[in-house]
Design an enzyme around this catalytic site. Sequence first.
Site, PDB file in Angstrom:
ATOM      1  N   GLU A 112      -1.133   3.937   5.410  1.00 17.14           N
ATOM      2  CA  GLU A 112      -1.733   4.822   4.402  1.00 17.14           C
ATOM      3  C   GLU A 112      -1.410   4.304   3.013  1.00 17.14           C
ATOM      4  O   GLU A 112      -0.255   3.976   2.722  1.00 17.14           O
ATOM      5  CB  GLU A 112      -1.196   6.248   4.585  1.00 17.14           C
ATOM      6  CG  GLU A 112      -1.581   7.233   3.508  1.00 17.14           C
ATOM      7  CD  GLU A 112      -3.086   7.399   3.372  1.00 17.14           C
ATOM      8  OE1 GLU A 112      -3.589   7.186   2.242  1.00 17.14           O
ATOM      9  OE2 GLU A 112      -3.746   7.729   4.371  1.00 17.14           O
TER      10      GLU A 112
ATOM     11  N   CYS B 157     -25.072  27.771  -6.935  1.00 19.41           N
ATOM     12  CA  CYS B 157     -23.764  27.238  -6.540  1.00 19.41           C
ATOM     13  C   CYS B 157     -23.930  25.890  -5.864  1.00 19.41           C
ATOM     14  O   CYS B 157     -24.812  25.707  -5.019  1.00 19.41           O
ATOM     15  CB  CYS B 157     -23.066  28.224  -5.608  1.00 19.41           C
ATOM     16  SG  CYS B 157     -21.531  27.586  -4.897  1.00 19.41           S
TER      17      CYS B 157
ATOM     18  N   TYR C  82      -5.402   4.683   7.760  1.00 25.88           N
ATOM     19  CA  TYR C  82      -5.750   5.805   6.880  1.00 25.88           C
ATOM     20  C   TYR C  82      -5.168   7.090   7.486  1.00 25.88           C
ATOM     21  O   TYR C  82      -5.864   8.094   7.638  1.00 25.88           O
ATOM     22  CB  TYR C  82      -7.266   5.926   6.705  1.00 25.88           C
ATOM     23  CG  TYR C  82      -7.969   4.653   6.328  1.00 25.88           C
ATOM     24  CD1 TYR C  82      -8.062   4.256   4.997  1.00 25.88           C
ATOM     25  CD2 TYR C  82      -8.552   3.837   7.297  1.00 25.88           C
ATOM     26  CE1 TYR C  82      -8.720   3.077   4.647  1.00 25.88           C
ATOM     27  CE2 TYR C  82      -9.205   2.664   6.958  1.00 25.88           C
ATOM     28  CZ  TYR C  82      -9.284   2.279   5.634  1.00 25.88           C
ATOM     29  OH  TYR C  82      -9.927   1.115   5.292  1.00 25.88           O
TER      30      TYR C  82
ATOM     31  N   CYS D 222     -16.542  34.179  -2.086  1.00 25.93           N
ATOM     32  CA  CYS D 222     -17.147  33.054  -1.384  1.00 25.93           C
ATOM     33  C   CYS D 222     -17.094  33.341   0.114  1.00 25.93           C
ATOM     34  O   CYS D 222     -16.029  33.620   0.659  1.00 25.93           O
ATOM     35  CB  CYS D 222     -16.405  31.760  -1.714  1.00 25.93           C
ATOM     36  SG  CYS D 222     -17.057  30.320  -0.851  1.00 25.93           S
TER      37      CYS D 222
ATOM     38  N   CYS E 113     -16.444  10.892   8.439  1.00 27.22           N
ATOM     39  CA  CYS E 113     -17.089  12.082   7.875  1.00 27.22           C
ATOM     40  C   CYS E 113     -18.416  11.726   7.212  1.00 27.22           C
ATOM     41  O   CYS E 113     -18.992  12.542   6.500  1.00 27.22           O
ATOM     42  CB  CYS E 113     -16.166  12.776   6.873  1.00 27.22           C
ATOM     43  SG  CYS E 113     -15.685  11.746   5.464  1.00 27.22           S
TER      44      CYS E 113
ATOM     45  N   GLN F  85      -7.474  18.503   6.734  1.00 30.16           N
ATOM     46  CA  GLN F  85      -8.829  18.929   7.075  1.00 30.16           C
ATOM     47  C   GLN F  85      -9.044  20.383   6.658  1.00 30.16           C
ATOM     48  O   GLN F  85      -8.204  21.242   6.911  1.00 30.16           O
ATOM     49  CB  GLN F  85      -9.077  18.780   8.576  1.00 30.16           C
ATOM     50  CG  GLN F  85      -9.149  17.349   9.053  1.00 30.16           C
ATOM     51  CD  GLN F  85     -10.457  16.666   8.698  1.00 30.16           C
ATOM     52  OE1 GLN F  85     -11.338  17.248   8.070  1.00 30.16           O
ATOM     53  NE2 GLN F  85     -10.583  15.403   9.074  1.00 30.16           N
TER      54      GLN F  85
ATOM     55  N   CYS G 186     -22.680  25.243  -0.846  1.00 29.90           N
ATOM     56  CA  CYS G 186     -23.519  25.188   0.349  1.00 29.90           C
ATOM     57  C   CYS G 186     -24.938  24.749  -0.011  1.00 29.90           C
ATOM     58  O   CYS G 186     -25.456  25.127  -1.061  1.00 29.90           O
ATOM     59  CB  CYS G 186     -23.577  26.553   1.031  1.00 29.90           C
ATOM     60  SG  CYS G 186     -21.971  27.179   1.570  1.00 29.90           S
TER      61      CYS G 186
ATOM     62  N   CYS H  78     -25.429  34.645   1.203  1.00 33.80           N
ATOM     63  CA  CYS H  78     -24.611  34.588  -0.011  1.00 33.80           C
ATOM     64  C   CYS H  78     -25.477  34.800  -1.247  1.00 33.80           C
ATOM     65  O   CYS H  78     -26.463  34.080  -1.440  1.00 33.80           O
ATOM     66  CB  CYS H  78     -23.899  33.242  -0.100  1.00 33.80           C
ATOM     67  SG  CYS H  78     -22.909  33.053  -1.602  1.00 33.80           S
TER      68      CYS H  78
ATOM     69  N   ASP I   8      -9.545   6.463  10.308  1.00 33.28           N
ATOM     70  CA  ASP I   8     -10.214   7.629   9.723  1.00 33.28           C
ATOM     71  C   ASP I   8     -10.342   7.374   8.224  1.00 33.28           C
ATOM     72  O   ASP I   8      -9.624   7.968   7.414  1.00 33.28           O
ATOM     73  CB  ASP I   8      -9.389   8.896  10.009  1.00 33.28           C
ATOM     74  CG  ASP I   8     -10.064  10.157   9.499  1.00 33.28           C
ATOM     75  OD1 ASP I   8     -11.247  10.099   9.098  1.00 33.28           O
ATOM     76  OD2 ASP I   8      -9.397  11.213   9.476  1.00 33.28           O
TER      77      ASP I   8
END
Length: 465
Positions: free
Chosen positions: A341, A88, A320, A167, A416, A291, A91, A82, A389
């Site tokens: 939630e 940026c 969640y 992108c 995550c 996601q 990433c 890229c 989650d």
Amino acid sequence: MKPAATHARPSFRRGDEVTLVIDRLAYGGRGVGRIDGYVVFVPDTAPGDRARVRLRRVKPSFAEADLVEVESPSALRTVPPCPHFGPCGGCVWQHLGYADQLRAKESIVRESLAHLARLRDVEVGPILEAADPWAYRNKMEFTFHPDGTLGLHRRGAFDQVAPIDACLIQSAEANGVLRVVREWADASGLSRYDARDHTGLLRQVVIREGKRTGEIMVALIATAPAVPGIRELAGRLTAAAPRVASVLLGVNPGPSDGLALTTVAVIAGRPYIMEELAGLRFRIGLETFFQTNTAQAERLIEVVETLAGVGGGETVYDLYCGVGTFSLALARRAGRVYGLEIVTPAVDAARENAALNGIGNAEFIPGDVRRVLPDLVSRVGSPDLLVLDPPRSGAGSRVMRKIIGANAPRIVYVSCNPTTLAPDLGELVGAGYAIRTVQPLDLFPHTHHVECVAILDRGALPQPA
């Protein structure tokens, strides 16, 4: 008795330049180097780099530094494909081959469990890689800048934007949409939002894409509900990209891009796009959490279903639950599923998605997990399976105590962030749960983020001292 040996911190000061060798990568994306055992974190490096760095923050046990020069590059380095990589803020690991990124993420999971929770003997499965680490994202948010730029925030700078022509982690179709918006904005002469003095009209453009259905949503985010020429933009978009099924105008007059929108107006098409995931159909609105890697999200559901081992008749709690991604998948085999939630629009969306898929054995409950979970246990009893989650910050001690009190024989924890997963798992282990396995998945190629699924079974409770 001879006192334990201690390592004196080198007498460094902010602004000092030092040379070191990077030995590994840490969560957050930075390289880790050492000087006589003293840890220094350096961005934009690779394991094996010999680098000259400038210290910008010096603490008793570690320092943070900026890269000055790579004096001897690592053999792991590769040319980032890229042209925007570096400035940026999206990433951080394109200078590494994908296989090396995966090894780093798997190591980070192991190190987090060992160092943050003393869970050194946990089985960690080989990370599940993405079949294609490019063009995988189904949602991107691009920011307008007063200087005329439309792109992504520069790394570490809330008020600076790196111009992005295309992108590489979104599709060619989404890049075509970005080009149409840029051309319209340039021709419109409309003001762009200034993050420092909080003036200007155009803030962001959000592009969402149904990877399975092909539908695209384009949402312009502005500080006011009146945007001259927005219907012309909608016409340009639908003409240039026939897959555009939704053009929206969201209003955020507040000082932060992270604030909730005050209104969302439909300019063309529907207020949502459709997506399919693991044999289920979902309505995705502008503010719906979903996601961002559709292909890997399907693998994530497969892992959760396999580890959960639901065979029929079980009561499942899904904490969640968001829009019901895991709840609806598990409901296909469970007796009853209860999704909890705190975000009310997500609960509404979960109920709509259940109806859309003809699922009648899932109940969605709005509220804070810490308060709602004990009430649910009192009403229906302990679950056979508890899935959680939580957000990147983890569940935390107060919620973990409520989860332990729910007395589920099996827990599936989806995370995550391994650095918040580890202490939460530590609490469960201390309460008598045994970790069967932790399975990492790569949902976010070229970033430091890594998803994990942990499965725990309740064993003998710890005996009082």
